[in-house]
Design a protein around this motif. Structure first.
Motif, PDB file in Angstrom:
ATOM      1  N   MET A 125     -97.280  55.834  10.503  1.00 58.99           N
ATOM      2  CA  MET A 125     -96.164  55.057   9.983  1.00 58.99           C
ATOM      3  C   MET A 125     -94.932  55.954   9.973  1.00 58.99           C
ATOM      4  O   MET A 125     -94.869  56.963  10.642  1.00 58.99           O
ATOM      5  CB  MET A 125     -96.499  54.544   8.562  1.00 58.99           C
ATOM      6  N   THR A 126     -93.983  55.612   9.168  1.00 59.89           N
ATOM      7  CA  THR A 126     -92.721  56.298   9.005  1.00 59.89           C
ATOM      8  C   THR A 126     -91.957  55.486   7.997  1.00 59.89           C
ATOM      9  O   THR A 126     -92.334  54.371   7.687  1.00 59.89           O
ATOM     10  CB  THR A 126     -91.985  56.369  10.371  1.00 59.89           C
ATOM     11  N   SER A 168     -88.994  52.955  13.832  1.00 57.99           N
ATOM     12  CA  SER A 168     -90.281  52.929  13.135  1.00 57.99           C
ATOM     13  C   SER A 168     -91.268  52.119  13.954  1.00 57.99           C
ATOM     14  O   SER A 168     -90.900  51.119  14.560  1.00 57.99           O
ATOM     15  CB  SER A 168     -90.109  52.284  11.760  1.00 57.99           C
ATOM     16  N   GLY A 169     -92.507  52.529  13.965  1.00 52.52           N
ATOM     17  CA  GLY A 169     -93.539  51.787  14.682  1.00 52.52           C
ATOM     18  C   GLY A 169     -94.144  52.656  15.764  1.00 52.52           C
ATOM     19  O   GLY A 169     -94.218  53.879  15.633  1.00 52.52           O
ATOM     20  N   ASN A 170     -94.543  52.012  16.839  1.00 51.08           N
ATOM     21  CA  ASN A 170     -95.198  52.728  17.934  1.00 51.08           C
ATOM     22  C   ASN A 170     -94.239  53.735  18.568  1.00 51.08           C
ATOM     23  O   ASN A 170     -93.168  53.365  19.063  1.00 51.08           O
ATOM     24  CB  ASN A 170     -95.678  51.706  18.969  1.00 51.08           C
ATOM     25  N   LEU A 171     -94.635  55.016  18.529  1.00 46.93           N
ATOM     26  CA  LEU A 171     -93.719  56.060  18.994  1.00 46.93           C
ATOM     27  C   LEU A 171     -93.419  55.950  20.479  1.00 46.93           C
ATOM     28  O   LEU A 171     -92.288  56.183  20.918  1.00 46.93           O
ATOM     29  CB  LEU A 171     -94.303  57.439  18.661  1.00 46.93           C
ATOM     30  N   SER A 172     -94.397  55.550  21.280  1.00 48.54           N
ATOM     31  CA  SER A 172     -94.125  55.463  22.723  1.00 48.54           C
ATOM     32  C   SER A 172     -93.162  54.314  23.007  1.00 48.54           C
ATOM     33  O   SER A 172     -92.297  54.425  23.883  1.00 48.54           O
ATOM     34  CB  SER A 172     -95.426  55.314  23.521  1.00 48.54           C
ATOM     35  N   ASP A 194     -87.713  59.682   7.897  1.00 45.83           N
ATOM     36  CA  ASP A 194     -88.610  60.822   7.874  1.00 45.83           C
ATOM     37  C   ASP A 194     -89.010  61.152   9.303  1.00 45.83           C
ATOM     38  O   ASP A 194     -88.457  60.584  10.273  1.00 45.83           O
ATOM     39  CB  ASP A 194     -89.826  60.554   6.979  1.00 45.83           C
ATOM     40  N   THR A 195     -89.972  62.063   9.454  1.00 41.35           N
ATOM     41  CA  THR A 195     -90.328  62.520  10.806  1.00 41.35           C
ATOM     42  C   THR A 195     -91.825  62.485  11.048  1.00 41.35           C
ATOM     43  O   THR A 195     -92.293  62.994  12.058  1.00 41.35           O
ATOM     44  CB  THR A 195     -89.846  63.970  11.022  1.00 41.35           C
ATOM     45  N   ARG A 196     -92.573  61.867  10.143  1.00 40.05           N
ATOM     46  CA  ARG A 196     -94.026  61.883  10.255  1.00 40.05           C
ATOM     47  C   ARG A 196     -94.493  60.862  11.286  1.00 40.05           C
ATOM     48  O   ARG A 196     -94.062  59.719  11.266  1.00 40.05           O
ATOM     49  CB  ARG A 196     -94.618  61.580   8.874  1.00 40.05           C
ATOM     50  N   THR A 197     -95.318  61.324  12.193  1.00 38.47           N
ATOM     51  CA  THR A 197     -95.981  60.427  13.141  1.00 38.47           C
ATOM     52  C   THR A 197     -97.470  60.684  13.046  1.00 38.47           C
ATOM     53  O   THR A 197     -97.891  61.836  12.975  1.00 38.47           O
ATOM     54  CB  THR A 197     -95.517  60.718  14.576  1.00 38.47           C
ATOM     55  N   ASN A 198     -98.262  59.637  13.025  1.00 41.33           N
ATOM     56  CA  ASN A 198     -99.693  59.883  13.031  1.00 41.33           C
ATOM     57  C   ASN A 198    -100.421  58.815  13.830  1.00 41.33           C
ATOM     58  O   ASN A 198    -100.078  57.641  13.807  1.00 41.33           O
ATOM     59  CB  ASN A 198    -100.268  59.964  11.618  1.00 41.33           C
TER      60      ASN A 198
END
Lengths: 255, 255
Positions: free
Chosen positions: A1-2, A50-54, A18-22
């Motif tokens: 999330m983010t 926010s959401g899917n990083l790709s 924020d900068t968290r990706t998981n």
């Protein structure tokens, strides 16, 4: 999330991400989510994703590549037109990504878009995964995307269109503190922009994991919340020891 | 949605549930979610339900009907056995309901189960839709189901196993206040039980929409949060007027 937050106030625009990706708890990383799309004389545009990083990265690449020159962000005549073009890129990226994934996998991204053209006041848009969007208005002066719920109560209670920028930034950081404390998918570093309504330059700042102001704010806020809760009156239907009182208030209700 | 909270503290068990049910915003109603399964000498069992209302009701009816006499709640020898039987009923109800619905519709319910047998200390379980369950332990002395996130930050900061019952009930109501203020799917009346660890009788109370204690608590809490936020130090990287300061702190970071 983010977690991404945008506020559009009388005094200006605030955006924090924020900068968290998981991808699962064993694949946690840090990626910038707050990006400057354009910074040129008379034109400054930022997005938080926010959401899917790709999908987010694909949308940003499509915007940077600017496939259709007539539809570039640099040529857009208004923030509304910029929101349309960002929405187009986001929709295309989301569709392309979602096609690759199983239906149960979240393959889409959403965005907050903030900025200004010329000496107009800043504007803020929430861009949905489908590419449609809404503009922030003074009656509801903030947008959130991502892991929004933990940090929402403090915003609902404190943020008004008249809130000055320092108080707004402080409250934004308290909102992130709540989200980070209760949820591992939101974490520092935080990225922050503050774009005053006056033509002052925009503040762009990264708040690192060891930021002294944030650490002090977080510790003081936790203490203040505990003190405030302790100062609330105890329930009038419980005796000081916590045992039920034999009063009409404890009537055993069933329905 | 709905919001249910259970706390298992050194001094006893607290369970709170709201009563809001909605199938879309134009079909909002009020149903009790906190139910007494058994109240008999030496045996008192309560459940709070969240999720699909028809699945919840079906599970409760299955438990009340007690199809298999050897597996009745009244005959169970421990809270663990009761949790197994409640989990069985919940799994059956959830499977039966989910079979009727399209995959995208949420046809399942989850439960908090609290109570005591004899003069043992109260126990609290979180029962998942699949029927498996976990027991509450002192290191993490509360469980939430339903619309949990808005009300979580105050719990994370205040609730410890040592928290006295009046303070725990007060904090539980503050948690519900946050959820109700930010989300229409949680609303009064609230149902509350307080089961002291000592063999005092359980308090069972409904907090109505016009409850004076709750109204006063909510107003004071909102004021206290605003005052606490105002008392936090403003960001050191912003001048009092909110404009970026020309100091090294405002270095324009990009990465």
């Amino acid at each position: 999330m983010t977690y991404c937050l945008g506020m559009l106030l009388d005094d200006g625009l605030v955006m924090v991400a924020d900068t968290r990706t998981n991808a699962g708890v064993d694949n946690v990383s840090s990626y910038r989510k707050l990006h400057c799309l354009i910074e040129a004389p008379g034109r400054e545009i930022h997005v938080a994703t926010s959401g899917n990083l790709s999908a987010s990265q694909s949308a940003l690449e499509r915007l940077a590549a600017g496939a259709d020159p007539g539809r570039s962000l640099a040529a857009a005549g208004s923030m509304f037109e910029i929101a349309e073009r960002v929405g187009d890129a986001l929709r295309q990226a989301n569709r392309a990504t979602a096609e690759l994934l199983a239906p149960a996998m979240k393959g889409t991204s959403s965005m907050l878009l903030g900025g200004r053209i010329g000496d107009e006041p800043p504007r803020l848009f929430l861009i949905y995964p489908e590419g449609n969007f809404i503009a922030c208005r003074p009656e509801a002066p903030f947008f959130q995307i991502g892991e929004t719920k933990y940090g929402r109560p403090i915003l609902d209670r404190v943020i008004r269109r008249e809130t000055p920028l320092p108080a707004a930034v402080k409250t934004a950081l308290l909102s992130f503190d709540s989200a980070m404390r209760s949820n591992l998918s939101v974490a520092r570093p935080l990225d922050l922009i503050v774009m005053p309504a006056t033509p002052e330059p925009t503040l762009i700042k990264r708040i690192e994991a060891d930021d002294q102001y944030f650490n002090a704010l977080s510790a003081r806020w936790s203490r203040a919340l505990n003190e405030a809760a302790a100062a609330m009156p105890d329930p009038d239907f419980l005796a000081p020891g916590g045992l039920p009182q034999a009063t009409p208030l404890v009537a055993r209700l069933r329905n």
